[in-house]
Every structure is written in structure tokens, then in C-alpha cells.
Design an enzyme around this catalytic site. Structure first.
Site, PDB file in Angstrom:
ATOM      1  N   GLU A  19       0.878  -1.161   0.000  1.00 14.48           N
ATOM      2  CA  GLU A  19       0.000   0.000   0.000  1.00 14.48           C
ATOM      3  C   GLU A  19       0.924   1.222   0.000  1.00 14.48           C
ATOM      4  O   GLU A  19       1.850   1.280   0.806  1.00 14.48           O
ATOM      5  CB  GLU A  19      -0.872   0.039   1.256  1.00 14.48           C
ATOM      6  N   ARG A  71       5.784 -12.951   9.251  1.00 16.42           N
ATOM      7  CA  ARG A  71       6.496 -11.727   8.927  1.00 16.42           C
ATOM      8  C   ARG A  71       7.797 -11.652   9.721  1.00 16.42           C
ATOM      9  O   ARG A  71       7.984 -12.334  10.724  1.00 16.42           O
ATOM     10  CB  ARG A  71       5.619 -10.530   9.223  1.00 16.42           C
ATOM     11  N   LYS A 107       4.505  -0.083  10.517  1.00 18.59           N
ATOM     12  CA  LYS A 107       4.450   1.072   9.631  1.00 18.59           C
ATOM     13  C   LYS A 107       3.932   2.303  10.362  1.00 18.59           C
ATOM     14  O   LYS A 107       4.441   3.396  10.202  1.00 18.59           O
ATOM     15  CB  LYS A 107       3.506   0.753   8.470  1.00 18.59           C
TER      16      LYS A 107
END
Length: 561
Positions: free
Chosen positions: A37, A262, A272
Site C-alpha cells: 500500500e 512476517r 508502519k
RNA sequence: AGGGGCGUAGCCAAGCGGUAAGGCACCGGUUUUUGGUGCCGGCAUUCGCAGGUUCGAAUCCUGCCGCCCCUGCCA
């Protein structure tokens, strides 16, 4: 007879792909994608995903798309798409013609929404956000159906079209899938497909005032692109049944979704949201602050794409939550830079040395090896004179037993130069050592004693009249806690920021070779570590970032006491 | 009335019924004009725990324990 070293099997994802190729499930084609994104800069966690997706495409002769999942105009910006492209390219990957945006599929996705409405699989809901939450139930209790759930197809079609036309306020209505409010998987409790957002989109401008949710976009985007293996992180495991439901109802190609754990790194935060905060609150100098775990931060710090790729390959891919020690990444960098970095001498914390028996005004040039690990790197000349600088920590007036370096009466080697012996430590009124006086042995020119005598230490040095001044920035962990992410929610994670993560050294002395160091150039400062010329460098005033230290067994000996 | 995952050394991670790969870290030794690099060697009688099946189990079965994720009109 050479014995084959036992080889690791492929990771579980590659095992699935190899099995699919064996059975011909996708006709032997492998299409993956990296779907960021554009709402922030890429970090080392993304690098793991990039290496996985692009790496698999290369390995199996397939391709990997770069697709921006840009379904939320409130958070996304063009700046981020450009930085993401730059970082993926820098890492060494190529998406070729396959650059996509989910926003390119908005019309198709809208048509699919209409199709679901017509099929009785979706409805316009007038509940507000709070009400939807209440109706959703809890983890342990089923939800209840929206009172708008049974509107007619005609009414839904009309309302949805008017949503698109902009007739309704933000938040007043949404389009929802009609699945099952009692589903144990909360994602299936009539999830929102479209919301009204009267926002300009960085790509579609004001074409739309309704935007599909990620969940109603991602699977279809993969499907449109013919993705075969849709690789994502563990938290999307619960969403897979929803993506499957949408694709089933739409009647479209189903990519196979595979989830992996992850990346987490010690002393590092990879959320983020928090990285954005660090930048916005000015706690770091920007996205590319060398302390940031962003790709551009690592780049500015002096990390190489090769080292990052090597790291991503070595840590493996699995489903167990894991936190890799940051030292592993550092190891990969050292391994890469050891082979390629130009060696150079620079003194970070200089103390002057006067060679009392060296002729005043005399200068000579000595030969230095550019890289002992790479013969093709050649040699260079290093100036030597009567006044030099050495590292302050390389001298001790009263050395402990295992200290091999310079001390009164002791002889050491100056790399590529001469053996010197310390005769005196000159002090100021406060008793601080301000200068060292030494003698040299002219017979040891180049660094070898013809009589075969040995010294226990070799020091780096710089000729004082020839030295250039440099600024050097030393970095330590950005966080003091090994697992900063696991701080209790009632505490402020910013308290874990390391106040000593940056140390700026001015007045460092470097050999003249470094005069024209270009930003991005990598060097090994002998005995000190790997350094990268920073873009803040000015002509005659170079600035270096320490990428990482060298392994330092002396430091460990000292620590042990 | 919850659902979905995961537990092999300090950190990663292979292994998929035949008797615990590899890497990082660590500890020795050696080489060395970087206390760097390289090289050699050491480092799990045991795979979350407890039972069971089997000649044989990290691998199969049962039960338990622990950790992670999910109640955004974020992705």
C-alpha cells in the site's frame, strides 16, 4: 571423493510450488506479486516479502508483479509509490511491464459488486460504524443481522448507484456482503465491501467517492492478474475464506493464497504506523535516517542490496513467529563488504604522535593494499611524516595484561609504515594526555623488521599535515529494548528510544584518499568498521555513516574484565 | 459459541516412521602487517508436556500446556 554437504529442502512455499509444477496445477506457470500500500516507505520486513516473491518468480521462470493496493485515498500518496519503486529496483528486482494499481480495477470491482447485489449476495446497509460494530457480536458471541439486510435487489441497486453518484454523506451507508452473522470467523459476518469516501485519490482523482475495501479488492486483483501463488503474511489467514467466498460468487480465477510469518528484528520496530510517527514527530531525520529500518535508511547507512538479499535468503521462510537477531543482518553485511570494500585509514578520535627522530619537514609515500581480499583492487600511496594521528584508545599509559597496543616503552607497527616505540606521554596541566612522543625504526619501512622481530599490534594512523577532516556519524540501536514491540499497551513505546542511537564525531582525521569520496561510496576504515559516505558531504568536508563495526574481540575481552 | 495458526539449541531453521542438516551467536585452536578475514574443532542422548501405536516416533494417534492473530467503513 568429495562428500556432498547435506542440502536444506526448499521452504514450505517453494515446496508447494514445486508440487504444483509437478502435478501441473497451474500448467507450470508461476505468477506472484508484491502488493504494497503506498502509505509509507518500505522496510526490511517488506524486503523479506520482496525477495520471496521476486525470488520465486526468477527461480521458477515465472514473473512477479508490482501492484499497489491503493484502495484508501485517505492514506496514500504518490511520493510513496515512487519511493517503493525505487527501493524494489535498488534491491535488484524487476517487474518488467507488470506494474499495476488496484485502482486500475475500480470499474471492474464495481461491476462485480453490482453482480453480487443482483445475486442477492450483497446489500446496502444504513447502519453507522458504531452500530455495525455492535451488530457484529464479539469473538465468543454471534452477531445479529442488520435490519437492512433484506432490502430488495432493486432497492440495493438503486442505493448503490446513488452512493456512487455522491448522493450520500460519508459514513452514512456502506455496501456489505451477505454471508453469515453467526460465522465463527468474524471476517465472514457480513463484511463491508464499499464505503463512501469523498476524497481525491492519488491516481483516479475525483472519479470516485466510493472505494472498495482491501478485502473486496485484493483477491480480485490477484485474480485479474492471473496470480497463481498469492503469498502474504499470517494475519491474512483468517481472510482467506472471505477471498474465496468472493471469488466463488464472482466466478473468477482463484489464486492460491499462502501465508508466512512476517519478519521481526531485535532492537527494531517494524510497524508502519510507528515508523510514520518517528518521521512525523521528528524523532529521526526522515525516512532515510540511517537508524531507520527502512530500505532507504539501510541504503543511506551503507547496507548493500546483496547483503539484504543474502539475509532474506538465509533467515528462511516458515509459519512460526520469529524474531531474528539484528546481529545476523550485520553479519551478512560484513560478509559482503569484507570482500568488496576499499580499505582506508581514518582516525575517529585522534591524538597527535610526534616521531622525534624523523626529520622535520620530510614526507614520504608508502604503499598500502586497497583490499587484501581482492587482489584486483590494487595499491595506493599513503603519505607519512613526522607528525601523525593515531586513535586515542590505541594508547594506554598503564595497560592491562591483554592490551597489545601502544604504551610507554612499547613498540608497535604503524600499518604499511614503520615500527614505533613510545618514549613519552605529554600531558596538560590537568593531567590529560595531549600528545605522544615516539621514535621510529627506519629499517622497518613498509612494516617489516629485517631482524625478524615481532610486534603484537598494528595501528592505523594518518599523517597530520596531510590529513583531511571528516565528520563521522556512529549509530547504535534505535531502541534500547530487545523487543520494543512487546512493550505493554499502557506504556509509551517512545520511552524505549535509545537517546544514544546517534553519535556525531567531528574533527576525525582521514587519509587524503578519502577527499573525493562520493555519497554512497563504501569503505572499510581499517580496524574500525564499514563506513558509507553520506549525501551531506561537501567538497573537502566529507561525512561518513558507520554501517557497522568490525568484529571486535578486544572489546569482548575488555567486557569480560 | 468462538475461529485461525504456531511450538526442534541463546536466535533462525532443515527434517515428514529408521535413530537430530545448516547458518548466526558462543567457546577453543590456528593463520594473519586490520585483536578484521580465512581455516580447524566444540556446541540438542533430544525435538512444549504426558500418555498411546510401532521392532523403531521430532515425525502417526489422544489429551494437556504455552505463544501469536482475528470484534477498522485500515491494509
Amino acid at each position: 571423493m568429495s562428500k556432498e554437504t547435506p542440502k536444506s529442502g526448499p521452504d514450505f512455499i517453494r515446496a508447494i510450488i514445486e508440487e504444483d509444477n509437478r502435478t501441473g496445477k497451474w500448467g507450470g506457470t508461476v505468477i506472484t506479486r508484491f502488493p504494497p500500500e503506498p502509505n509509507g516507505y518500505l522496510h526490511i520486513g517488506h524486503a523479506k516479502s520482496i525477495c520471496l516473491n521476486f525470488g520465486i518468480a526468477v527461480q521458477y521462470g515465472g514473473r512477479c508483479h508490482l501492484r499497489f493496493d491503493d484502495t484508501n485515498p485517505a492514506k496514500e500518496e504518490e511520493e510513496f509509490v515512487e519511493s517503493i519503486k525505487e527501493d524494489v529496483r535498488w534491491l535488484g528486482f524487476d517487474w518488467g511491464e507488470h506494474l499495476y494499481f488496484a485502482s486500475n480495477y475500480f470499474e471492474q470491482i464495481y461491476q462485480w459488486a453490482v453482480q453480487l447485489i443482483k445475486q442477492g449476495d450483497a446489500f446496502v446497509c444504513d447502519l453507522d460504524a458504531d452500530q455495525i460494530r455492535e451488530y457484529r457480536g464479539t469473538l465468543k458471541q454471534p452477531g445479529k443481522e442488520s435490519p437492512y439486510r433484506n432490502r430488495s435487489v432493486e432497492e440495493n441497486l438503486d442505493l448503490f448507484e446513488r452512493m456512487r453518484e455522491g448522493e450520500f454523506e460519508e459514513g452514512s451507508r456502506v455496501l456489505r456482503a451477505k454471508i453469515d452473522m453467526a460465522a465463527p470467523n468474524i471476517n465472514l459476518r457480513d463484511p463491508v465491501m464499499y464505503r463512501i469516501l469523498k476524497r481525491a485519490h492519488h491516481r483516479t482523482g475525483t472519479d470516485w467517492c466510493i472505494y472498495p475495501t482491501y478485502d473486496f479488492t485484493h483477491g480480485q486483483s490477484d485474480s485479474i492478474e492471473g496470480v497463481t501463488h498469492s503469498i502474504c503474511t499470517l494475519e491474512f489467514e483468517d481472510h482467506r475464506p472471505l477471498y474465496d467466498w468472493y471469488l466463488d460468487r464472482i466466478g473468477a480465477h482463484h489464486p492460491q493464497q499462502i501465508e508466512f510469518a512476517r519478519l521481526n528484528l531485535t532492537y527494531t520496530m517494524l510497524s508502519k504506523r510507528k515508523l510514520i510517527q518517528l518521521v512525523q514527530e521528528g524523532r529521526v531525520s526522515g525516512w532515510d535516517d540511517p537508524r531507520m529500518p527502512t530500505i532507504c535508511g539501510f541504503r543511506r547507512r551503507g547496507y548493500t542490496p546483496e547483503a539484504i538479499r543474502d539475509f532474506c535468503g538465509r533467515i528462511g521462510v516458515a509459519k512460526a513467529d520469529s524474531t531474528i537477531q539484528i546481529e545476523y543482518l550485520e553479519h551478512c553485511l560484513r560478509e559482503d563488504l569484507n570482500k568488496r570494500a576499499q580499505r582506508v585509514m581514518a582516525v575517529l578520535d585522534p591524538i597527535k604522535v610526534v616521531i622525534t627522530n624523523y626529520p622535520e619537514g620530510q614526507t614520504e609515500e608508502l604503499d598500502a593494499v586497497n583490499n587484501p581480499e581482492d587482489e584486483t583492487a590494487g595499491m595506493r600511496k599513503v603519505p607519512f611524516s613526522r607528525e601523525l594521528y593515531i586513535e586515542r584508545e590505541d594508547f594506554m599509559e598503564d595497560p592491562p595484561k591483554k592490551f597489545f597496543r601502544l604504551s610507554p616503552g612499547r613498540e608497535v607497527r604503524l600499518r604499511y609504515a614503520y615500527f614505533i616505540t613510545c618514549t613519552e606521554a605529554v600531558k596538560d596541566a590537568q593531567g590529560n594526555i595531549i600528545e605522544l612522543r615516539c621514535t621510529y625504526d627506519p629499517a622497518t619501512r613498509g612494516g617489516d623488521a629485517p631482524d625478524g622481530r615481532r610486534v603484537k599490534a598494528t595501528l592505523h594512523w594518518v599523517s597530520a599535515p596531510h590529513a583531511i577532516d571528516a565528520e563521522v556519524r556512529l549509530y547504535d540501536h534505535l531502541f534500547t529494548a530487545e523487543q520494543p514491540a512487546s512493550i505493554p499497551k499502557d506504556k509509551d513505546w517512545r520511552e524505549l528510544l535509545n537517546p544514544e542511537s546517534l553519535t556525531v564525531l567531528k574533527g576525525c582525521k582521514a587519509e587524503p584518499f578519502l577527499c573525493g569520496a562520493q555519497p554512497g561510496a563504501l569503505y572499510q576504515f581499517e580496524r574500525k568498521g564499514y563506513f558509507c559516505a553520506d549525501r551531506d558531504s561537501a567538497p573537502g568536508a566529507p561525512v561518513f555513516n558507520r554501517a557497522t563495526t568490525l568484529r571486535d574481540t578486544w572489546a569482548r575481552v575488555q567486557q569480560k574484565g
